[in-house]
Motif scaffolding. Sequence first.
Motif, short mmCIF file in Angstrom:
data_model
loop_
_atom_site.label_atom_id
_atom_site.label_comp_id
_atom_site.label_asym_id
_atom_site.label_seq_id
_atom_site.Cartn_x
_atom_site.Cartn_y
_atom_site.Cartn_z
N LEU A 114 0.86 -1.17 0.00
CA LEU A 114 0.00 0.00 0.00
C LEU A 114 0.90 1.23 0.00
O LEU A 114 1.90 1.27 0.73
CB LEU A 114 -0.90 0.02 1.24
CG LEU A 114 -1.72 -1.23 1.52
CD1 LEU A 114 -2.49 -1.08 2.84
CD2 LEU A 114 -2.68 -1.53 0.38
N CYS A 115 0.57 2.24 -0.80
CA CYS A 115 1.48 3.38 -0.89
C CYS A 115 0.74 4.68 -1.20
O CYS A 115 -0.40 4.69 -1.66
CB CYS A 115 2.56 3.12 -1.93
SG CYS A 115 1.95 2.61 -3.57
N LEU A 150 -3.61 5.71 5.06
CA LEU A 150 -2.66 4.65 5.37
C LEU A 150 -2.16 4.72 6.82
O LEU A 150 -1.89 3.68 7.44
CB LEU A 150 -1.49 4.69 4.40
CG LEU A 150 -1.85 4.37 2.94
CD1 LEU A 150 -0.60 4.37 2.07
CD2 LEU A 150 -2.58 3.05 2.82
N ILE A 153 -4.90 3.14 8.75
CA ILE A 153 -4.84 1.69 8.55
C ILE A 153 -3.68 1.09 9.36
O ILE A 153 -3.83 0.03 9.98
CB ILE A 153 -4.69 1.36 7.05
CG1 ILE A 153 -6.03 1.61 6.34
CG2 ILE A 153 -4.23 -0.08 6.84
CD1 ILE A 153 -5.98 1.43 4.84
N ILE A 168 3.67 -0.75 3.84
CA ILE A 168 3.19 0.60 3.55
C ILE A 168 4.40 1.47 3.21
O ILE A 168 5.37 1.50 3.97
CB ILE A 168 2.42 1.19 4.74
CG1 ILE A 168 1.10 0.43 4.95
CG2 ILE A 168 2.15 2.68 4.54
CD1 ILE A 168 0.30 0.91 6.16
N GLY A 299 -10.81 3.97 3.02
CA GLY A 299 -10.21 3.14 4.05
C GLY A 299 -10.96 1.85 4.29
O GLY A 299 -10.35 0.78 4.48
#
Length: 316
Positions: A114-115, A150, A153, A168, A299
């Motif tokens: 994830l980025c 993020l 998260i 991440i 999200g």
Amino acid sequence: MIKIPLLILLIFLLSCKSERKLEQGQAQIERQVQVPNFNADSAFWFLEKQVSFGPRVPNSKSHEECKNFLYSEISKYADAVQLQEFTHSYLGKNFKLTNIIASFNLKSGFRVLLCAHWDSRPYADEEKETSKRIQPVPGANDGASGVAVLLEIARILKNDPPPIGVDIIFFDGEDLGISGDLENFCIGSKYFAKNKQANYLPQFGILLDMVGDKDLQIFKEENSMKYAPDVVNYVWSIARELGIDEFKDQIKHNVYDDHIPLNEVGIRTINIIDFDYPYWHTVEDTPDKCSPQSLEKVGRVVLNLIYRYKPEIAEK
């Protein structure tokens, strides 16, 4: 080559797998799993906090302060964190840039990336008034929104460890280039792609960019459909099941973004982006144009992917 700490090297080795695809029927949502709630207010606080430092333009005080905050914050949650520091020469200047890499569930060889980018644009070149075009962009939506989702998260992953491995990355230098100069955009993701361990190949990646707009409309992006249509369709199916109709089924926009360098080295990555944002690259890209509800909707989709995905199905 960069030096990778032992824990980060471990997840790279564990994730050494040949490229796999989510063929039709190979990926599905596990309906029995309890998915943690996404805290919209917490995410919006992360957005406002980033903007409070000022524009996160490389080499500025605001950039350095925000980097320290992001590193400190995500270090509270992740199992391992690395600062990937490097320099980039452009327009007669040397820019000090930093990618922030955090990992969760280090033992899992099944990993998802994830980025988002954490820098903001040095010049508001989409402003109608010429005098404003030399001003930096606050970057509430363009930069801070994806990072905010993020970070929230990451906080959730600390409290409810994920069933799969999650990495991440906050990329730096995404918005450094002058309009049209693609070589000097996406600097952080290009550096990561060039210097990653050869055997680091997550199942797929998801880029979040401009996901905080109050009038959220997320279409399927053309390059994402080119490189990883199965991943796009899977993510959109989750949104559809959750009743989040801001994810539109139509394909719209061809965006050069941080997912391009990742795809070019075999990390099949999609871009979740609301490119119909009227304040893009202007000084009006401020928190009042964004909403906690928009962050929450994105999200929730990503959280459902993390907690309800069945790795064994993709291994077939």
